[in-house]
Design a protein around this motif. Sequence first.
Motif, PDB file in Angstrom:
ATOM      1  N   LYS A  10      -2.598  -9.669   1.983  1.00  0.00           N
ATOM      2  CA  LYS A  10      -1.868  -9.471   0.725  1.00  0.00           C
ATOM      3  C   LYS A  10      -1.407  -8.034   0.554  1.00  0.00           C
ATOM      4  CE  LYS A  10      -6.338  -9.072  -1.633  1.00  0.00           C
ATOM      5  NZ  LYS A  10      -7.161  -9.490  -2.781  1.00  0.00           N
ATOM      6  N   TRP A  11      -1.068  -7.409   1.687  1.00  0.00           N
ATOM      7  CA  TRP A  11      -0.735  -5.986   1.637  1.00  0.00           C
ATOM      8  C   TRP A  11       0.524  -5.711   0.836  1.00  0.00           C
ATOM      9  CZ3 TRP A  11       3.768  -3.962   3.654  1.00  0.00           C
ATOM     10  CH2 TRP A  11       4.502  -4.787   4.522  1.00  0.00           C
ATOM     11  N   ARG A  12       1.479  -6.645   0.802  1.00  0.00           N
ATOM     12  CA  ARG A  12       2.695  -6.409   0.032  1.00  0.00           C
ATOM     13  C   ARG A  12       2.385  -6.282  -1.460  1.00  0.00           C
ATOM     14  NH1 ARG A  12       7.608  -7.775   2.692  1.00  0.00           N
ATOM     15  NH2 ARG A  12       7.288  -8.668   4.762  1.00  0.00           N
ATOM     16  N   GLU A  13       1.401  -7.021  -1.927  1.00  0.00           N
ATOM     17  CA  GLU A  13       1.076  -7.027  -3.345  1.00  0.00           C
ATOM     18  C   GLU A  13       0.337  -5.762  -3.777  1.00  0.00           C
ATOM     19  OE1 GLU A  13      -0.056 -11.696  -2.747  1.00  0.00           O
ATOM     20  OE2 GLU A  13      -1.093 -10.552  -4.300  1.00  0.00           O
ATOM     21  N   GLY A  16      -0.137  -0.246  -3.295  1.00  0.00           N
ATOM     22  CA  GLY A  16      -0.582   0.917  -4.032  1.00  0.00           C
ATOM     23  C   GLY A  16      -1.979   1.374  -3.661  1.00  0.00           C
ATOM     24  N   GLU A  17      -2.591   0.733  -2.665  1.00  0.00           N
ATOM     25  CA  GLU A  17      -3.895   1.183  -2.175  1.00  0.00           C
ATOM     26  C   GLU A  17      -3.687   2.473  -1.380  1.00  0.00           C
ATOM     27  OE1 GLU A  17      -7.075  -0.049  -2.227  1.00  0.00           O
ATOM     28  OE2 GLU A  17      -6.618  -1.632  -3.650  1.00  0.00           O
ATOM     29  N   ILE A  18      -3.338   3.520  -2.084  1.00  0.00           N
ATOM     30  CA  ILE A  18      -2.920   4.763  -1.441  1.00  0.00           C
ATOM     31  C   ILE A  18      -4.040   5.365  -0.600  1.00  0.00           C
ATOM     32  CG2 ILE A  18      -1.963   7.057  -1.883  1.00  0.00           C
ATOM     33  CD1 ILE A  18      -0.968   5.986  -4.555  1.00  0.00           C
ATOM     34  N   ILE A 126       4.534   5.055   2.015  1.00  0.00           N
ATOM     35  CA  ILE A 126       3.626   5.881   1.220  1.00  0.00           C
ATOM     36  C   ILE A 126       3.431   7.163   2.012  1.00  0.00           C
ATOM     37  CG2 ILE A 126       1.320   6.146   0.268  1.00  0.00           C
ATOM     38  CD1 ILE A 126       1.192   3.155  -0.123  1.00  0.00           C
ATOM     39  N   SER A 127       3.892   8.264   1.482  1.00  0.00           N
ATOM     40  CA  SER A 127       3.812   9.529   2.212  1.00  0.00           C
ATOM     41  C   SER A 127       2.904  10.506   1.489  1.00  0.00           C
ATOM     42  CB  SER A 127       5.210  10.141   2.387  1.00  0.00           C
ATOM     43  OG  SER A 127       5.746  10.558   1.149  1.00  0.00           O
ATOM     44  N   PHE A 128       2.367  11.447   2.244  1.00  0.00           N
ATOM     45  CA  PHE A 128       1.497  12.483   1.706  1.00  0.00           C
ATOM     46  C   PHE A 128       2.062  13.841   2.085  1.00  0.00           C
ATOM     47  CE2 PHE A 128      -2.038   9.813   0.411  1.00  0.00           C
ATOM     48  CZ  PHE A 128      -1.871   8.677   1.201  1.00  0.00           C
ATOM     49  N   ASP A 129       2.149  14.736   1.132  1.00  0.00           N
ATOM     50  CA  ASP A 129       2.552  16.134   1.297  1.00  0.00           C
ATOM     51  C   ASP A 129       3.769  16.307   2.202  1.00  0.00           C
ATOM     52  OD1 ASP A 129       1.383  15.872   3.877  1.00  0.00           O
ATOM     53  OD2 ASP A 129      -0.472  16.821   3.229  1.00  0.00           O
ATOM     54  N   ALA A 130       4.756  15.440   2.049  1.00  0.00           N
ATOM     55  CA  ALA A 130       5.935  15.492   2.916  1.00  0.00           C
ATOM     56  C   ALA A 130       6.979  16.472   2.370  1.00  0.00           C
ATOM     57  CB  ALA A 130       6.558  14.104   3.037  1.00  0.00           C
ATOM     58  N   PRO A 131       7.721  17.136   3.246  1.00  0.00           N
ATOM     59  CA  PRO A 131       8.798  18.027   2.807  1.00  0.00           C
ATOM     60  C   PRO A 131      10.053  17.221   2.486  1.00  0.00           C
ATOM     61  CG  PRO A 131       8.722  17.977   5.184  1.00  0.00           C
ATOM     62  CD  PRO A 131       7.570  17.121   4.709  1.00  0.00           C
ATOM     63  N   TYR A 217      -5.893  15.639  -0.558  1.00  0.00           N
ATOM     64  CA  TYR A 217      -5.044  14.659  -1.245  1.00  0.00           C
ATOM     65  C   TYR A 217      -5.820  13.383  -1.552  1.00  0.00           C
ATOM     66  CZ  TYR A 217      -0.449  16.907  -0.977  1.00  0.00           C
ATOM     67  OH  TYR A 217       0.622  17.740  -1.179  1.00  0.00           O
ATOM     68  N   LEU A 218      -6.577  12.896  -0.588  1.00  0.00           N
ATOM     69  CA  LEU A 218      -7.313  11.649  -0.802  1.00  0.00           C
ATOM     70  C   LEU A 218      -8.376  11.816  -1.888  1.00  0.00           C
ATOM     71  CD1 LEU A 218      -7.708  10.389   2.878  1.00  0.00           C
ATOM     72  CD2 LEU A 218      -5.988   9.772   1.174  1.00  0.00           C
ATOM     73  N   HIS A 219      -8.988  12.981  -1.936  1.00  0.00           N
ATOM     74  CA  HIS A 219      -9.944  13.269  -3.004  1.00  0.00           C
ATOM     75  C   HIS A 219      -9.257  13.237  -4.367  1.00  0.00           C
ATOM     76  CE1 HIS A 219     -13.009  15.306  -5.399  1.00  0.00           C
ATOM     77  NE2 HIS A 219     -12.123  16.253  -5.685  1.00  0.00           N
ATOM     78  N   LEU A 220      -8.085  13.835  -4.464  1.00  0.00           N
ATOM     79  CA  LEU A 220      -7.360  13.886  -5.730  1.00  0.00           C
ATOM     80  C   LEU A 220      -6.847  12.509  -6.142  1.00  0.00           C
ATOM     81  CD1 LEU A 220      -5.375  17.217  -5.215  1.00  0.00           C
ATOM     82  CD2 LEU A 220      -7.352  16.843  -6.708  1.00  0.00           C
ATOM     83  N   VAL A 221      -6.397  11.723  -5.179  1.00  0.00           N
ATOM     84  CA  VAL A 221      -5.962  10.358  -5.490  1.00  0.00           C
ATOM     85  C   VAL A 221      -7.141   9.538  -5.990  1.00  0.00           C
ATOM     86  CG1 VAL A 221      -5.112   8.195  -4.498  1.00  0.00           C
ATOM     87  CG2 VAL A 221      -4.022  10.360  -3.880  1.00  0.00           C
ATOM     88  N   ASP A 222      -8.284   9.700  -5.345  1.00  0.00           N
ATOM     89  CA  ASP A 222      -9.481   8.947  -5.719  1.00  0.00           C
ATOM     90  C   ASP A 222      -9.928   9.276  -7.140  1.00  0.00           C
ATOM     91  OD1 ASP A 222     -11.506   7.079  -4.983  1.00  0.00           O
ATOM     92  OD2 ASP A 222     -12.909   8.732  -4.725  1.00  0.00           O
ATOM     93  N   GLY A 223      -9.704  10.513  -7.561  1.00  0.00           N
ATOM     94  CA  GLY A 223     -10.126  10.916  -8.894  1.00  0.00           C
ATOM     95  C   GLY A 223      -9.056  10.793  -9.957  1.00  0.00           C
ATOM     96  N   PHE A 224      -7.855  10.380  -9.544  1.00  0.00           N
ATOM     97  CA  PHE A 224      -6.729  10.291 -10.485  1.00  0.00           C
ATOM     98  C   PHE A 224      -6.826   9.012 -11.311  1.00  0.00           C
ATOM     99  CE2 PHE A 224      -2.419   9.052 -11.646  1.00  0.00           C
ATOM    100  CZ  PHE A 224      -1.906  10.232 -12.168  1.00  0.00           C
ATOM    101  N   HIS A 225      -6.605   9.159 -12.612  1.00  0.00           N
ATOM    102  CA  HIS A 225      -6.587   7.997 -13.495  1.00  0.00           C
ATOM    103  C   HIS A 225      -5.248   7.888 -14.202  1.00  0.00           C
ATOM    104  CE1 HIS A 225      -7.528   5.457 -17.034  1.00  0.00           C
ATOM    105  NE2 HIS A 225      -8.326   4.843 -16.177  1.00  0.00           N
ATOM    106  N   SER A 226      -4.797   8.975 -14.761  1.00  0.00           N
ATOM    107  CA  SER A 226      -3.465   9.042 -15.364  1.00  0.00           C
ATOM    108  C   SER A 226      -3.119  10.505 -15.570  1.00  0.00           C
ATOM    109  CB  SER A 226      -3.430   8.298 -16.704  1.00  0.00           C
ATOM    110  OG  SER A 226      -4.127   9.033 -17.705  1.00  0.00           O
TER     111      SER A 226
END
Length: 311
Positions: A10-13, A16-18, A126-131, A217-226
Amino acid sequence: MSPKEDISEKWREIQGEIVKYGEFAQATYDAFDFDSFSEYCGSCRYNENRLFDKLGLNKHGYKVTKYIYAMSHIDLPRWLERSHLVSLGGQMEQILKLDGIHRSALPLLTAYEAASSLPGLHVSIISFDAPRVRNIAFRDELHQMGIKTLRTVGKQDLVPRMPGLVFNESLQKFDDITGTLDWVYTHVGAELKLDVWSSPYLKHRFNALGFHMLETYLHLVDGFHSKTSTFRSDGRRDVALVNKTCDMLVDELRIPHFWYQLANKGLECNEHGRWVKPKRDPEDIPFPTSQTHTHVIEMQENYGLIPLFSL
């Protein structure tokens, strides 16, 4: 650790599992042989059947399908010049690491190539820190092709501001004065902006390397709520992962800096009591074992092995 449920059907759904995709990208770094003294410098340390097991990612429901062999005709990087496997004369082949297939400019260019070649193909990034990659016309064409992009960027990271630190998409609001500036660099897609200062676990001081690290980045995403809420304290990822290859965690946590490395820096004691570079298991050698030694060295000079994940 992040949730380990099987999401492959169900990866299309839930794309957002960033964090999950970021961990796949990080896996290519952790498994890449950067050791310039290694016989296999520039390759993946593990074969496709062992990669996820060795990196603790075997419960995602995905599998590695193949390795990409990639080359770039530019000057040899300094870290590889020290390798005994390459000649230092003239223009050399650079082992090109595809930056985890999620980072740098390559995802956008690859997506464009795929969508152009196979009309109707569902392409999401889904990209991370891209220029920034190209101009406004390129951005608009990707949009018309239906390519979906989520850019995860750090507020303090300098790389997403490049190139075009001054001349970028922000100039569009002055179109009435300047006219359409088709030559300026522009970002593509939706943006998730993360702030290092939002985390109580990270040092609040300038650290260009740490700001750009994927584990940060992964730490910040994990702690992000809004955007309006504070950093959540019930994140699932181990905070210690942030300091794998940098010095970003507050000293009170007592996590060593740059702690991620091979045991004894890759050396092992053999049966004669000598400390030597270990031989890889045959299935982890990144080229056919039947090749002559000369051909093996030639392949090592020209090719890098990059995991490609089946999504």
